[in-house]
Scaffold this motif. Structure first.
Motif, PDB file in Angstrom:
ATOM      1  N   ALA A  13       0.832  -1.206   0.000  1.00 17.82           N
ATOM      2  CA  ALA A  13       0.000   0.000   0.000  1.00 17.82           C
ATOM      3  C   ALA A  13       0.870   1.261   0.000  1.00 17.82           C
ATOM      4  N   ALA A  14       2.023   1.194   0.639  1.00 17.67           N
ATOM      5  CA  ALA A  14       2.910   2.362   0.689  1.00 17.67           C
ATOM      6  C   ALA A  14       3.482   2.691  -0.688  1.00 17.67           C
ATOM      7  N   GLY A  23      -5.811  15.719   8.999  1.00 17.93           N
ATOM      8  CA  GLY A  23      -5.990  14.786  10.102  1.00 17.93           C
ATOM      9  C   GLY A  23      -5.282  13.457   9.956  1.00 17.93           C
ATOM     10  N   MET A  24      -4.915  13.070   8.717  1.00 22.82           N
ATOM     11  CA  MET A  24      -4.319  11.756   8.503  1.00 22.82           C
ATOM     12  C   MET A  24      -3.687  11.675   7.126  1.00 22.82           C
ATOM     13  N   MET A  25      -2.920  10.637   6.913  1.00 16.81           N
ATOM     14  CA  MET A  25      -2.402  10.288   5.594  1.00 16.81           C
ATOM     15  C   MET A  25      -3.131   9.013   5.184  1.00 16.81           C
ATOM     16  N   VAL A  26      -3.575   8.960   3.928  1.00 16.30           N
ATOM     17  CA  VAL A  26      -4.291   7.789   3.426  1.00 16.30           C
ATOM     18  C   VAL A  26      -3.515   7.223   2.241  1.00 16.30           C
ATOM     19  N   GLN A  27      -3.272   5.921   2.285  1.00 17.93           N
ATOM     20  CA  GLN A  27      -2.643   5.223   1.172  1.00 17.93           C
ATOM     21  C   GLN A  27      -3.656   4.229   0.623  1.00 17.93           C
ATOM     22  N   GLY A  28      -3.749   4.131  -0.692  1.00 13.08           N
ATOM     23  CA  GLY A  28      -4.716   3.226  -1.305  1.00 13.08           C
ATOM     24  C   GLY A  28      -4.112   2.440  -2.443  1.00 13.08           C
ATOM     25  N   ARG A  29      -4.497   1.163  -2.531  1.00 13.86           N
ATOM     26  CA  ARG A  29      -3.967   0.280  -3.570  1.00 13.86           C
ATOM     27  C   ARG A  29      -5.095  -0.572  -4.104  1.00 13.86           C
ATOM     28  N   GLY A  40      -5.866  -0.915   7.003  1.00  7.14           N
ATOM     29  CA  GLY A  40      -4.858  -1.013   8.046  1.00  7.14           C
ATOM     30  C   GLY A  40      -4.676   0.346   8.710  1.00  7.14           C
ATOM     31  N   PHE A  41      -4.178   0.318   9.939  1.00  5.50           N
ATOM     32  CA  PHE A  41      -4.012   1.546  10.718  1.00  5.50           C
ATOM     33  C   PHE A  41      -2.619   1.555  11.324  1.00  5.50           C
ATOM     34  N   THR A  42      -1.993   2.711  11.327  1.00  5.61           N
ATOM     35  CA  THR A  42      -0.684   2.825  11.943  1.00  5.61           C
ATOM     36  C   THR A  42      -0.464   4.241  12.471  1.00  5.61           C
ATOM     37  N   CYS A  43       0.292   4.315  13.548  1.00  9.07           N
ATOM     38  CA  CYS A  43       0.695   5.596  14.130  1.00  9.07           C
ATOM     39  C   CYS A  43       2.129   5.433  14.619  1.00  9.07           C
ATOM     40  N   SER A  44       2.999   6.332  14.231  1.00  7.04           N
ATOM     41  CA  SER A  44       4.391   6.251  14.669  1.00  7.04           C
ATOM     42  C   SER A  44       4.535   6.867  16.056  1.00  7.04           C
ATOM     43  N   VAL A  79      -4.611   2.185   3.891  1.00 11.67           N
ATOM     44  CA  VAL A  79      -3.853   2.322   5.128  1.00 11.67           C
ATOM     45  C   VAL A  79      -4.044   3.746   5.616  1.00 11.67           C
ATOM     46  N   LEU A  80      -4.516   3.895   6.845  1.00 12.81           N
ATOM     47  CA  LEU A  80      -4.710   5.201   7.453  1.00 12.81           C
ATOM     48  C   LEU A  80      -3.589   5.424   8.457  1.00 12.81           C
TER      49      LEU A  80
END
Length: 109
Positions: A13-14, A23-29, A40-44, A79-80
């Motif tokens: 997805a990246a 508010g967020m970054m969105v990746q789409g595939r 999917g969800f992720t936070c660094s 991926v959010l």
């Protein structure tokens, strides 16, 4: 809606389309091979400590549950990614608007 869990799915997805919002970054595939929506969800650690990251991910999960049912496309992975100080503090209706706008831009390309 299924949840992404493998690192390889997040990496795929990246490498695909991405759209940032306040508010967020969105990746789409687009997978071209399935009929279901996966997310999917992720936070660094830039988002904050574990409490702040978990709060941000809870908000992202709820936004995805509401928005992707009507604006997501079958066969796509999303991926959010939470943003520092913005995801947890942004009003919920604006998070929904951010995700809708990001999805329109990702699908429009």
């Amino acid at each position: 809606m299924q949840v992404l869990s493998k690192r390889s799915e997040f990496l795929a997805a990246a490498r695909a389309r991405r759209q940032g919002s306040k508010g967020m970054m969105v990746q789409g595939r687009n997978r071209h091979d399935a009929e279901d929506i996966r997310v999917g969800f992720t936070c660094s650690k830039k988002v904050g400590n574990a409490v702040a990251r978990n709060r941000a991910k809870r908000r992202l999960r709820e936004v995805a549950r509401i928005v992707l049912a009507s604006h997501g496309k079958p066969g796509w992975d999303y991926v959010l990614i939470g943003r520092a100080t913005q995801t947890a503090a942004r009003p919920f209706d604006q998070l929904q608007t951010d995700l809708i706008q990001a999805l329109k831009k990702i699908h429009g390309k």
